[in-house]
Structures are given as structure tokens and as C-alpha cells.
Motif scaffolding. Structure first.
Motif, PDB file in Angstrom:
ATOM      1  N   THR A 157     -11.657  20.207 -18.094  1.00 55.07           N
ATOM      2  CA  THR A 157     -11.130  18.856 -18.234  1.00 55.07           C
ATOM      3  C   THR A 157     -12.102  18.069 -19.113  1.00 55.07           C
ATOM      4  O   THR A 157     -13.266  18.436 -19.242  1.00 55.07           O
ATOM      5  CB  THR A 157     -10.993  18.151 -16.869  1.00 55.07           C
ATOM      6  OG1 THR A 157     -12.281  18.011 -16.274  1.00 55.07           O
ATOM      7  CG2 THR A 157     -10.067  18.919 -15.942  1.00 55.07           C
ATOM      8  N   SER A 158     -11.609  16.989 -19.692  1.00 52.31           N
ATOM      9  CA  SER A 158     -12.507  16.143 -20.474  1.00 52.31           C
ATOM     10  C   SER A 158     -12.775  14.850 -19.718  1.00 52.31           C
ATOM     11  O   SER A 158     -12.079  14.524 -18.764  1.00 52.31           O
ATOM     12  CB  SER A 158     -11.924  15.854 -21.860  1.00 52.31           C
ATOM     13  OG  SER A 158     -10.806  15.007 -21.787  1.00 52.31           O
ATOM     14  N   SER A 159     -13.779  14.153 -20.120  1.00 55.02           N
ATOM     15  CA  SER A 159     -14.277  12.890 -19.572  1.00 55.02           C
ATOM     16  C   SER A 159     -15.241  13.161 -18.420  1.00 55.02           C
ATOM     17  O   SER A 159     -15.002  14.035 -17.585  1.00 55.02           O
ATOM     18  CB  SER A 159     -13.168  11.970 -19.075  1.00 55.02           C
ATOM     19  OG  SER A 159     -12.346  11.576 -20.135  1.00 55.02           O
ATOM     20  N   CYS A 160     -16.311  12.408 -18.427  1.00 55.29           N
ATOM     21  CA  CYS A 160     -17.296  12.487 -17.346  1.00 55.29           C
ATOM     22  C   CYS A 160     -17.876  11.098 -17.142  1.00 55.29           C
ATOM     23  O   CYS A 160     -18.086  10.352 -18.096  1.00 55.29           O
ATOM     24  CB  CYS A 160     -18.408  13.488 -17.678  1.00 55.29           C
ATOM     25  SG  CYS A 160     -19.514  13.776 -16.264  1.00 55.29           S
ATOM     26  N   ASN A 161     -18.135  10.765 -15.901  1.00 54.96           N
ATOM     27  CA  ASN A 161     -18.722   9.479 -15.575  1.00 54.96           C
ATOM     28  C   ASN A 161     -20.253   9.539 -15.520  1.00 54.96           C
ATOM     29  O   ASN A 161     -20.891   8.563 -15.153  1.00 54.96           O
ATOM     30  CB  ASN A 161     -18.147   8.947 -14.258  1.00 54.96           C
ATOM     31  CG  ASN A 161     -18.258   9.940 -13.120  1.00 54.96           C
ATOM     32  OD1 ASN A 161     -18.453  11.140 -13.328  1.00 54.96           O
ATOM     33  ND2 ASN A 161     -18.119   9.459 -11.906  1.00 54.96           N
ATOM     34  N   ASP A 192     -23.820  10.733 -17.882  1.00 55.56           N
ATOM     35  CA  ASP A 192     -24.265  10.966 -19.257  1.00 55.56           C
ATOM     36  C   ASP A 192     -25.599  11.717 -19.215  1.00 55.56           C
ATOM     37  O   ASP A 192     -26.622  11.212 -19.661  1.00 55.56           O
ATOM     38  CB  ASP A 192     -24.393   9.650 -20.015  1.00 55.56           C
ATOM     39  CG  ASP A 192     -24.645   9.855 -21.493  1.00 55.56           C
ATOM     40  OD1 ASP A 192     -24.345  10.953 -22.009  1.00 55.56           O
ATOM     41  OD2 ASP A 192     -25.157   8.917 -22.139  1.00 55.56           O
ATOM     42  N   LYS A 238     -17.869  15.115 -22.538  1.00 58.01           N
ATOM     43  CA  LYS A 238     -18.274  13.891 -21.852  1.00 58.01           C
ATOM     44  C   LYS A 238     -17.249  12.791 -22.055  1.00 58.01           C
ATOM     45  O   LYS A 238     -16.975  12.011 -21.158  1.00 58.01           O
ATOM     46  CB  LYS A 238     -19.631  13.401 -22.369  1.00 58.01           C
ATOM     47  CG  LYS A 238     -20.821  14.175 -21.865  1.00 58.01           C
ATOM     48  CD  LYS A 238     -22.082  13.520 -22.421  1.00 58.01           C
ATOM     49  CE  LYS A 238     -23.330  14.240 -22.049  1.00 58.01           C
ATOM     50  NZ  LYS A 238     -24.530  13.544 -22.563  1.00 58.01           N
ATOM     51  N   LYS A 239     -16.704  12.716 -23.247  1.00 62.77           N
ATOM     52  CA  LYS A 239     -15.688  11.711 -23.587  1.00 62.77           C
ATOM     53  C   LYS A 239     -14.301  12.337 -23.471  1.00 62.77           C
ATOM     54  O   LYS A 239     -14.155  13.547 -23.462  1.00 62.77           O
ATOM     55  CB  LYS A 239     -15.904  11.207 -25.023  1.00 62.77           C
ATOM     56  CG  LYS A 239     -17.285  10.642 -25.281  1.00 62.77           C
ATOM     57  CD  LYS A 239     -17.473   9.330 -24.597  1.00 62.77           C
ATOM     58  CE  LYS A 239     -18.844   8.736 -24.936  1.00 62.77           C
ATOM     59  NZ  LYS A 239     -19.445   8.042 -23.866  1.00 62.77           N
ATOM     60  N   SER A 240     -13.307  11.499 -23.420  1.00 60.55           N
ATOM     61  CA  SER A 240     -11.935  11.992 -23.407  1.00 60.55           C
ATOM     62  C   SER A 240     -11.614  12.610 -24.767  1.00 60.55           C
ATOM     63  O   SER A 240     -11.878  12.006 -25.800  1.00 60.55           O
ATOM     64  CB  SER A 240     -10.984  10.837 -23.117  1.00 60.55           C
ATOM     65  OG  SER A 240      -9.668  11.284 -23.066  1.00 60.55           O
ATOM     66  N   GLY A 265     -16.570  18.417 -18.463  1.00 60.09           N
ATOM     67  CA  GLY A 265     -16.255  17.108 -17.946  1.00 60.09           C
ATOM     68  C   GLY A 265     -16.380  17.060 -16.431  1.00 60.09           C
ATOM     69  O   GLY A 265     -17.087  17.815 -15.806  1.00 60.09           O
ATOM     70  N   LEU A 322     -12.175  13.257 -11.735  1.00 62.31           N
ATOM     71  CA  LEU A 322     -11.684  12.014 -12.335  1.00 62.31           C
ATOM     72  C   LEU A 322     -10.163  12.077 -12.516  1.00 62.31           C
ATOM     73  O   LEU A 322      -9.513  11.058 -12.700  1.00 62.31           O
ATOM     74  CB  LEU A 322     -12.363  11.751 -13.680  1.00 62.31           C
ATOM     75  CG  LEU A 322     -13.850  11.418 -13.625  1.00 62.31           C
ATOM     76  CD1 LEU A 322     -14.442  11.370 -15.027  1.00 62.31           C
ATOM     77  CD2 LEU A 322     -14.101  10.106 -12.886  1.00 62.31           C
ATOM     78  N   ARG A 323      -9.620  13.273 -12.462  1.00 60.37           N
ATOM     79  CA  ARG A 323      -8.179  13.500 -12.638  1.00 60.37           C
ATOM     80  C   ARG A 323      -7.534  14.015 -11.342  1.00 60.37           C
ATOM     81  O   ARG A 323      -6.578  14.778 -11.373  1.00 60.37           O
ATOM     82  CB  ARG A 323      -7.972  14.543 -13.743  1.00 60.37           C
ATOM     83  CG  ARG A 323      -8.655  14.238 -15.059  1.00 60.37           C
ATOM     84  CD  ARG A 323      -7.777  13.548 -16.058  1.00 60.37           C
ATOM     85  NE  ARG A 323      -6.476  14.128 -16.229  1.00 60.37           N
ATOM     86  CZ  ARG A 323      -6.197  15.183 -17.000  1.00 60.37           C
ATOM     87  NH1 ARG A 323      -7.147  15.802 -17.670  1.00 60.37           N
ATOM     88  NH2 ARG A 323      -4.967  15.614 -17.104  1.00 60.37           N
TER      89      ARG A 323
END
Length: 185
Positions: free
Chosen positions: A24-28, A30, A40-42, A71, A75-76
Motif C-alpha cells: 500500500t502507499s502512504s505512511c504517517n 517519516d 511514504k507518499k500516496s 507504506g 491507514l486503509r
């Protein structure tokens, strides 16, 4: 549900199993040493759920497990939990593992009855340099992870985040769990 990537065969993501790994993409968080910094980003999600199921239809006899990583997959959760439920219904012998940074124990609790294995990353005793999540929340996730029948608490030995003076406290937090270590230096 869509994914940012798919590794069709992995021999390292689920111990002792041949796995299909979904990203998956995106991570809260860094983290400076992130092993998937592009996630890390969408990013554009190129792998659809139908492609995953089609692959498993053809290869289910060869695949022991599906690993969902990022990611940060949780978050999803609204999409991921129904996806895992469909996956388990269609392929009941395939095991499912979730890799998470442990940012939210309430969401992790929702996975308790739908996945077979959880791996939680314990990154530091001080999360301020890379996250707004506090250590108490991570501790809740670690304690919850210990209730999963198969679990792992992972610590990446990155000196700016894990100084030697913290080793004893980190060991205490992991007591009673299955712990894995890696190095980011």
C-alpha cells in the motif's frame, strides 16, 4: 481495493512460507531509514483487487500466504478489512500477514479475527523525530500484537532512533513477544 505494487513470489516476507506481497502507499511516519521510501507518499495504485484474485486463482496451490505491507496498510483499514475477508473466503488455506507501524491499536484490534500473523515495528522510545504518534499508542499495539497467535515485534537498530541506553527498556516492552532485529546502518 488497489495496491501500489505486488511482489508475486517472496520467500522472506512470511517466515517459512511462499508469499504474495502486496504494497500500500502512504505512511504517517517519516523514518529516515525507510526501506520503501517511494511509498511514504500516496502514489498511483497500479494493482487492482481483481488482478490479485486472478493471480491467486492461477497460483493458489503454490502460494501459502499473502503479506500486506506498505507504506502503512492500516491507514486503509476501511478497504483492507473487507479485502482480507474476501481473500480468506475465496482462499481459506492462504494465510494473511499484516506489517504495521503500530500507530493505532484500535484499528489493529479490528484485524485480530481476520489475519493470521501481525508484525509491529517498534521504532524508538522517542517518536517525535518522525511521527506525531506517541510511545503509549505503540505500546498498546505491541501488547495487542502479543495476543495474535502468530506475531513479531520488529526493532530496526538505527542509532539516531535506538541509542544503546534504550536497549533495556525496549527489551522490557517486548517481553513475552517474538522479537526480530535488523540494522539500518
Amino acid at each position: 481495493m488497489n495496491f501500489a505494487g505486488m511482489e508475486r513470489v517472496s520467500l522472506v516476507d512470511y517466515p517459512g512460507k511462499v508469499a504474495l506481497t502486496l504494497f500500500t502507499s502512504s505512511c504517517n511516519f517519516d523514518c529516515a531509514y525507510c526501506h520503501n521510501p517511494e511509498l511514504k507518499k500516496s502514489v498511483e495504485e497500479k494493482v487492482g483487487e481483481s488482478e490479485v484474485f486472478k493471480y491467486l486463482d492461477r497460483r493458489a496451490a503454490l502460494i501459502d500466504a499473502v503479506v500486506i505491507t506498505g507504506g502503512e496498510p492500516t491507514l486503509r483499514a476501511d478497504d483492507l478489512i473487507p479485502f482480507v475477508e474476501r481473500l480468506k473466503a475465496q482462499f481459506p488455506t492462504v494465510l494473511v500477514k499484516l506489517d504495521t507501524n503500530g500507530w493505532n491499536s484500535d484499528i489493529l484490534r479490528e484485524f485480530l479475527n481476520v489475519i493470521d500473523y501481525v508484525a509491529v515495528d517498534l521504532k524508538s522510545l522517542n517518536y517525535e523525530p518522525f511521527s506525531t504518534v506517541n510511545l503509549k499508542q505503540i505500546q498498546k499495539s505491541i501488547e495487542l500484537a502479543k495476543t495474535f497467535s502468530t506475531h513479531e515485534i520488529r526493532i530496526t537498530m538505527f542509532p539516531p532512533y535506538v541509542p544503546e541506553k534504550d536497549f533495556e527498556e525496549l527489551a522490557r516492552m517486548c517481553s513475552g513477544g517474538v522479537v526480530g532485529f535488523s540494522s539500518a546502518v
